[in-house]
Design a protein around this motif. Structure first.
Motif, mmCIF file in Angstrom:
data_model
loop_
_atom_site.group_PDB
_atom_site.id
_atom_site.type_symbol
_atom_site.label_atom_id
_atom_site.label_comp_id
_atom_site.label_asym_id
_atom_site.label_seq_id
_atom_site.Cartn_x
_atom_site.Cartn_y
_atom_site.Cartn_z
ATOM 1 N N ALA A 16 113.427 -44.196 -2.028
ATOM 2 C CA ALA A 16 113.316 -42.963 -2.857
ATOM 3 C C ALA A 16 113.512 -41.791 -2.015
ATOM 4 C CB ALA A 16 111.865 -42.703 -3.413
ATOM 5 N N VAL A 17 112.858 -42.078 -0.825
ATOM 6 C CA VAL A 17 113.296 -40.772 0.203
ATOM 7 C C VAL A 17 114.738 -40.699 0.661
ATOM 8 C CG1 VAL A 17 112.640 -40.081 2.703
ATOM 9 C CG2 VAL A 17 110.641 -40.798 1.086
ATOM 10 N N VAL A 18 115.141 -41.849 0.861
ATOM 11 C CA VAL A 18 116.876 -42.051 1.370
ATOM 12 C C VAL A 18 117.583 -41.294 0.110
ATOM 13 C CG1 VAL A 18 118.651 -43.451 1.824
ATOM 14 C CG2 VAL A 18 116.458 -43.874 3.079
ATOM 15 N N ALA A 19 117.270 -41.588 -0.867
ATOM 16 C CA ALA A 19 118.142 -41.193 -2.270
ATOM 17 C C ALA A 19 117.801 -39.667 -2.381
ATOM 18 C CB ALA A 19 117.627 -41.797 -3.231
ATOM 19 N N GLN A 20 116.675 -39.256 -2.377
ATOM 20 C CA GLN A 20 116.354 -37.922 -2.175
ATOM 21 C C GLN A 20 117.178 -37.020 -1.246
ATOM 22 O OE1 GLN A 20 112.341 -36.377 -1.567
ATOM 23 N NE2 GLN A 20 112.509 -35.168 -3.132
ATOM 24 N N SER A 21 117.204 -37.564 0.044
ATOM 25 C CA SER A 21 117.808 -36.893 1.046
ATOM 26 C C SER A 21 119.254 -36.792 0.833
ATOM 27 C CB SER A 21 117.291 -37.655 2.257
ATOM 28 O OG SER A 21 116.340 -37.586 2.621
ATOM 29 N N LEU A 22 119.917 -37.965 0.317
ATOM 30 C CA LEU A 22 121.388 -37.918 -0.035
ATOM 31 C C LEU A 22 121.459 -36.824 -0.976
ATOM 32 C CD1 LEU A 22 124.145 -39.059 0.158
ATOM 33 C CD2 LEU A 22 123.439 -40.948 -1.580
ATOM 34 N N LEU A 23 120.764 -36.851 -2.118
ATOM 35 C CA LEU A 23 121.079 -35.760 -3.048
ATOM 36 C C LEU A 23 120.944 -34.415 -2.525
ATOM 37 C CD1 LEU A 23 119.331 -37.397 -6.261
ATOM 38 C CD2 LEU A 23 121.894 -37.337 -5.607
ATOM 39 N N ARG A 24 119.682 -34.128 -1.779
ATOM 40 C CA ARG A 24 119.853 -32.830 -0.930
ATOM 41 C C ARG A 24 121.042 -32.469 -0.227
ATOM 42 N NH1 ARG A 24 113.328 -32.583 0.015
ATOM 43 N NH2 ARG A 24 112.574 -32.195 -1.953
ATOM 44 N N SER A 25 121.395 -33.416 0.675
ATOM 45 C CA SER A 25 122.573 -32.977 1.244
ATOM 46 C C SER A 25 123.888 -32.816 0.440
ATOM 47 C CB SER A 25 122.802 -34.259 2.265
ATOM 48 O OG SER A 25 123.438 -35.261 1.478
ATOM 49 N N GLU A 26 123.883 -33.103 -0.526
ATOM 50 C CA GLU A 26 124.953 -32.873 -1.703
ATOM 51 C C GLU A 26 124.771 -31.659 -2.356
ATOM 52 O OE1 GLU A 26 127.766 -34.177 -2.127
ATOM 53 O OE2 GLU A 26 127.502 -35.787 -0.424
ATOM 54 N N GLY A 27 123.754 -30.886 -1.962
ATOM 55 C CA GLY A 27 123.362 -29.512 -2.707
ATOM 56 C C GLY A 27 122.422 -29.730 -3.934
ATOM 57 N N ILE A 28 121.969 -30.838 -4.020
ATOM 58 C CA ILE A 28 121.091 -30.955 -5.573
ATOM 59 C C ILE A 28 119.801 -30.908 -5.181
ATOM 60 C CG2 ILE A 28 120.688 -32.722 -7.511
ATOM 61 C CD1 ILE A 28 123.650 -33.610 -7.126
ATOM 62 N N GLU A 29 119.185 -30.162 -6.137
ATOM 63 C CA GLU A 29 117.717 -29.814 -5.859
ATOM 64 C C GLU A 29 117.001 -31.010 -6.346
ATOM 65 O OE1 GLU A 29 114.093 -26.635 -6.670
ATOM 66 O OE2 GLU A 29 116.334 -25.961 -7.013
ATOM 67 N N THR A 30 115.894 -31.698 -5.684
ATOM 68 C CA THR A 30 115.342 -32.786 -6.503
ATOM 69 C C THR A 30 113.718 -32.595 -6.196
ATOM 70 O OG1 THR A 30 115.233 -34.140 -4.239
ATOM 71 C CG2 THR A 30 117.104 -34.485 -5.793
ATOM 72 N N LEU A 31 113.114 -33.483 -6.987
ATOM 73 C CA LEU A 31 111.692 -33.461 -6.940
ATOM 74 C C LEU A 31 111.070 -34.830 -7.067
ATOM 75 C CD1 LEU A 31 108.800 -31.947 -7.089
ATOM 76 C CD2 LEU A 31 109.179 -31.974 -9.597
ATOM 77 N N MET A 32 110.227 -35.206 -6.107
ATOM 78 C CA MET A 32 109.380 -36.821 -6.427
ATOM 79 C C MET A 32 107.919 -36.331 -6.552
ATOM 80 S SD MET A 32 109.971 -40.061 -3.884
ATOM 81 C CE MET A 32 111.071 -39.094 -2.801
ATOM 82 N N PRO A 33 107.473 -36.374 -8.132
ATOM 83 C CA PRO A 33 106.488 -35.954 -8.267
ATOM 84 C C PRO A 33 105.206 -36.937 -7.913
ATOM 85 C CG PRO A 33 107.452 -36.622 -10.244
ATOM 86 C CD PRO A 33 108.434 -36.623 -9.097
ATOM 87 N N ASP A 34 105.380 -38.108 -7.718
ATOM 88 C CA ASP A 34 104.653 -39.113 -7.507
ATOM 89 C C ASP A 34 104.376 -39.336 -5.917
ATOM 90 O OD1 ASP A 34 104.179 -39.783 -10.156
ATOM 91 O OD2 ASP A 34 106.269 -41.048 -9.715
ATOM 92 N N PHE A 35 105.080 -38.622 -5.043
ATOM 93 C CA PHE A 35 105.294 -38.930 -3.694
ATOM 94 C C PHE A 35 103.870 -38.469 -3.144
ATOM 95 C CE2 PHE A 35 106.073 -37.748 0.734
ATOM 96 C CZ PHE A 35 106.650 -38.828 1.059
ATOM 97 N N ASN A 36 103.076 -37.526 -3.315
ATOM 98 C CA ASN A 36 101.812 -37.205 -2.633
ATOM 99 C C ASN A 36 100.751 -37.748 -3.101
ATOM 100 O OD1 ASN A 36 103.072 -35.671 -0.423
ATOM 101 N ND2 ASN A 36 103.164 -33.758 -1.657
#
Length: 78
Positions: A16-36
């Motif tokens: 999940a973290v790798v996918a989130q990083s990939l999307l953010r590097s492409e300029g797409i704002e993301t949220l992972m609500p369950d993370f914390n």
């Protein structure tokens, strides 16, 4: 973030973290609500549906395409 949609679910936190990083590097704002929440009090029953990766509804199609392309890997060179 208004009008959020789930673009992917992952069975492991690192994926999940790798996918989130990939999307953010492409300029797409993301949220992972369950993370914390899951890190604070991990309970395996909470992971029934995996880690959710969410983005704006307007970015959802592009985000899913980016993630799909990342799973396919690079095209073979001719």
């Amino acid at each position: 973030m208004a009008d959020l949609v789930i673009v992917a679910r992952f069975s492991s936190r690192p994926e999940a973290v790798v996918a989130q990083s990939l999307l953010r590097s492409e300029g797409i704002e993301t949220l992972m609500p369950d993370f914390n929440v899951l890190m604070a009090e991990f309970d395996p029953s909470m992971m029934e549906h995996g880690w959710r990766l969410m983005t704006h509804e307007d970015d959802a199609t592009l985000a899913q395409e980016i993630l799909r392309d990342a799973q396919l890997g690079p095209e073979p060179s001719a």
